[in-house]
Design a protein around this motif. Sequence first.
Motif, mmCIF file in Angstrom:
data_model
loop_
_atom_site.group_PDB
_atom_site.id
_atom_site.type_symbol
_atom_site.label_atom_id
_atom_site.label_comp_id
_atom_site.label_asym_id
_atom_site.label_seq_id
_atom_site.Cartn_x
_atom_site.Cartn_y
_atom_site.Cartn_z
ATOM 1 N N GLY A 90 0.797 -1.217 0.000
ATOM 2 C CA GLY A 90 0.000 0.000 0.000
ATOM 3 C C GLY A 90 0.827 1.262 0.000
ATOM 4 O O GLY A 90 0.278 2.356 0.104
ATOM 5 N N GLY A 91 2.155 1.140 -0.099
ATOM 6 C CA GLY A 91 3.013 2.313 -0.191
ATOM 7 C C GLY A 91 3.880 2.562 1.025
ATOM 8 O O GLY A 91 4.759 3.414 0.987
ATOM 9 N N ILE A 92 3.655 1.831 2.133
ATOM 10 C CA ILE A 92 4.459 2.009 3.329
ATOM 11 C C ILE A 92 5.147 0.689 3.683
ATOM 12 O O ILE A 92 4.490 -0.333 3.870
ATOM 13 C CB ILE A 92 3.623 2.485 4.526
ATOM 14 N N LEU A 93 6.468 0.734 3.768
ATOM 15 C CA LEU A 93 7.276 -0.414 4.180
ATOM 16 C C LEU A 93 7.772 -0.145 5.593
ATOM 17 O O LEU A 93 8.350 0.912 5.858
ATOM 18 C CB LEU A 93 8.459 -0.597 3.236
ATOM 19 N N LEU A 107 9.146 3.535 5.663
ATOM 20 C CA LEU A 107 9.651 3.997 4.383
ATOM 21 C C LEU A 107 8.548 3.981 3.328
ATOM 22 O O LEU A 107 7.624 3.168 3.400
ATOM 23 C CB LEU A 107 10.814 3.115 3.911
ATOM 24 N N LYS A 108 8.661 4.849 2.365
ATOM 25 C CA LYS A 108 7.731 4.869 1.257
ATOM 26 C C LYS A 108 8.183 3.810 0.253
ATOM 27 O O LYS A 108 9.059 4.042 -0.577
ATOM 28 C CB LYS A 108 7.692 6.245 0.599
ATOM 29 N N SER A 125 10.494 1.249 -4.401
ATOM 30 C CA SER A 125 9.711 2.440 -4.067
ATOM 31 C C SER A 125 9.155 2.979 -5.373
ATOM 32 O O SER A 125 9.827 3.731 -6.084
ATOM 33 C CB SER A 125 10.575 3.490 -3.368
ATOM 34 N N GLY A 126 7.943 2.538 -5.711
ATOM 35 C CA GLY A 126 7.374 2.919 -6.992
ATOM 36 C C GLY A 126 8.181 2.312 -8.133
ATOM 37 O O GLY A 126 8.293 1.098 -8.269
ATOM 38 N N LYS A 127 8.809 3.170 -8.926
ATOM 39 C CA LYS A 127 9.625 2.726 -10.052
ATOM 40 C C LYS A 127 11.099 2.551 -9.692
ATOM 41 O O LYS A 127 11.887 2.112 -10.525
ATOM 42 C CB LYS A 127 9.514 3.739 -11.200
ATOM 43 N N ARG A 128 11.476 2.889 -8.472
ATOM 44 C CA ARG A 128 12.886 2.890 -8.100
ATOM 45 C C ARG A 128 13.255 1.681 -7.238
ATOM 46 O O ARG A 128 12.467 1.236 -6.411
ATOM 47 C CB ARG A 128 13.223 4.169 -7.330
ATOM 48 N N LEU A 129 14.481 1.176 -7.446
ATOM 49 C CA LEU A 129 15.062 0.162 -6.576
ATOM 50 C C LEU A 129 16.145 0.848 -5.760
ATOM 51 O O LEU A 129 17.097 1.396 -6.318
ATOM 52 C CB LEU A 129 15.652 -0.988 -7.400
ATOM 53 N N ASP A 133 20.957 1.541 4.383
ATOM 54 C CA ASP A 133 21.622 0.981 5.555
ATOM 55 C C ASP A 133 20.602 0.525 6.584
ATOM 56 O O ASP A 133 19.533 1.122 6.722
ATOM 57 C CB ASP A 133 22.531 2.021 6.206
ATOM 58 N N LEU A 134 20.956 -0.511 7.325
ATOM 59 C CA LEU A 134 20.146 -0.955 8.442
ATOM 60 C C LEU A 134 20.383 -0.057 9.647
ATOM 61 O O LEU A 134 21.468 0.504 9.808
ATOM 62 C CB LEU A 134 20.489 -2.401 8.811
ATOM 63 N N PRO A 135 19.396 0.096 10.513
ATOM 64 C CA PRO A 135 19.613 0.856 11.744
ATOM 65 C C PRO A 135 20.766 0.266 12.557
ATOM 66 O O PRO A 135 20.922 -0.954 12.635
ATOM 67 C CB PRO A 135 18.285 0.701 12.491
ATOM 68 N N GLY A 136 21.583 1.140 13.128
ATOM 69 C CA GLY A 136 22.697 0.684 13.944
ATOM 70 C C GLY A 136 23.994 0.501 13.187
ATOM 71 O O GLY A 136 25.007 0.127 13.767
ATOM 72 N N THR A 137 23.986 0.757 11.857
ATOM 73 C CA THR A 137 25.228 0.695 11.088
ATOM 74 C C THR A 137 25.812 2.106 11.027
ATOM 75 O O THR A 137 25.812 2.820 12.006
ATOM 76 C CB THR A 137 24.976 0.124 9.680
ATOM 77 N N ASP A 138 26.300 2.528 9.882
ATOM 78 C CA ASP A 138 26.905 3.845 9.774
ATOM 79 C C ASP A 138 25.882 4.972 9.683
ATOM 80 O O ASP A 138 26.234 6.140 9.711
ATOM 81 C CB ASP A 138 27.822 3.907 8.541
ATOM 82 N N GLY A 139 24.635 4.637 9.555
ATOM 83 C CA GLY A 139 23.618 5.674 9.437
ATOM 84 C C GLY A 139 22.450 5.185 8.612
ATOM 85 O O GLY A 139 22.170 3.995 8.534
ATOM 86 N N THR A 140 21.775 6.099 7.972
ATOM 87 C CA THR A 140 20.624 5.753 7.136
ATOM 88 C C THR A 140 20.899 6.154 5.691
ATOM 89 O O THR A 140 20.037 6.698 5.009
ATOM 90 C CB THR A 140 19.353 6.441 7.657
ATOM 91 N N ASN A 141 22.111 5.916 5.234
ATOM 92 C CA ASN A 141 22.457 6.240 3.854
ATOM 93 C C ASN A 141 21.585 5.453 2.893
ATOM 94 O O ASN A 141 21.324 4.268 3.091
ATOM 95 C CB ASN A 141 23.931 5.926 3.582
ATOM 96 N N GLU A 142 21.148 6.106 1.829
ATOM 97 C CA GLU A 142 20.289 5.484 0.833
ATOM 98 C C GLU A 142 20.792 5.843 -0.550
ATOM 99 O O GLU A 142 21.097 7.011 -0.817
ATOM 100 C CB GLU A 142 18.845 5.944 1.016
ATOM 101 N N THR A 143 20.906 4.832 -1.418
ATOM 102 C CA THR A 143 21.373 5.064 -2.780
ATOM 103 C C THR A 143 20.415 4.432 -3.774
ATOM 104 O O THR A 143 19.732 3.440 -3.466
ATOM 105 C CB THR A 143 22.779 4.472 -2.998
#
Length: 213
Positions: A90-93, A107-108, A125-129, A133-143
Amino acid sequence: DGAMTRRRQPTVRLAHGASTIAVSFSRDSRYLASVARESTGSPEKERHGLKLWDVRTQAEVAHAMVGGNAESAESAFSPDGRFVAADDWGGILRLYRVPGLESVANLKGHIARFLPDRRSFVYASGKRLLRRDLPGTDGTNETLVGKEPGWINAVAIAPDGRLAATSNAGDGGISIHLWDVEERRLLGSLTGHSGWVHQLAFSPDGQTLASTS
């Protein structure tokens, strides 16, 4: 005649909601996660819930609401069993900590697949893959790993974590794309289906990809 008779195992039924849609085991087989549509008084107000079960005792360990009432749902454990992801398309993970099911990320997106490095996961996330990062690692970096021409409806990760396979609704859902997760580039496409690709799965050695349509 010397043939070995297999001992019949008892059937165990763990009741959860009106319609259980997704189940997954933790890698050590200690926990089972189930996502089901739970009644809130009327069919129009049914919402997905996540339950964590102790496999050995068959007892419910924790319960959390996922939300939404779509026809599809997903659940997946991280390789070390510290996290479980759940969504209802439904759009929320949502990402939860095991065993208490405390929410640690909303997450969306949808369809989370954890990487074997135990530090990150990919999700649609929609059209994007995306890789995050998992919580507790270096942060919440997203690529951004890659972008499809349509809404992503299936994702699989090879056992070594280097290769991702996706299908999308842009061409009617009939083609499969292969992505290099580390270098974040498209490697190629697989064709042959004439209908919507619903599921993708790699073999344990990563040499074969199965798809169903």
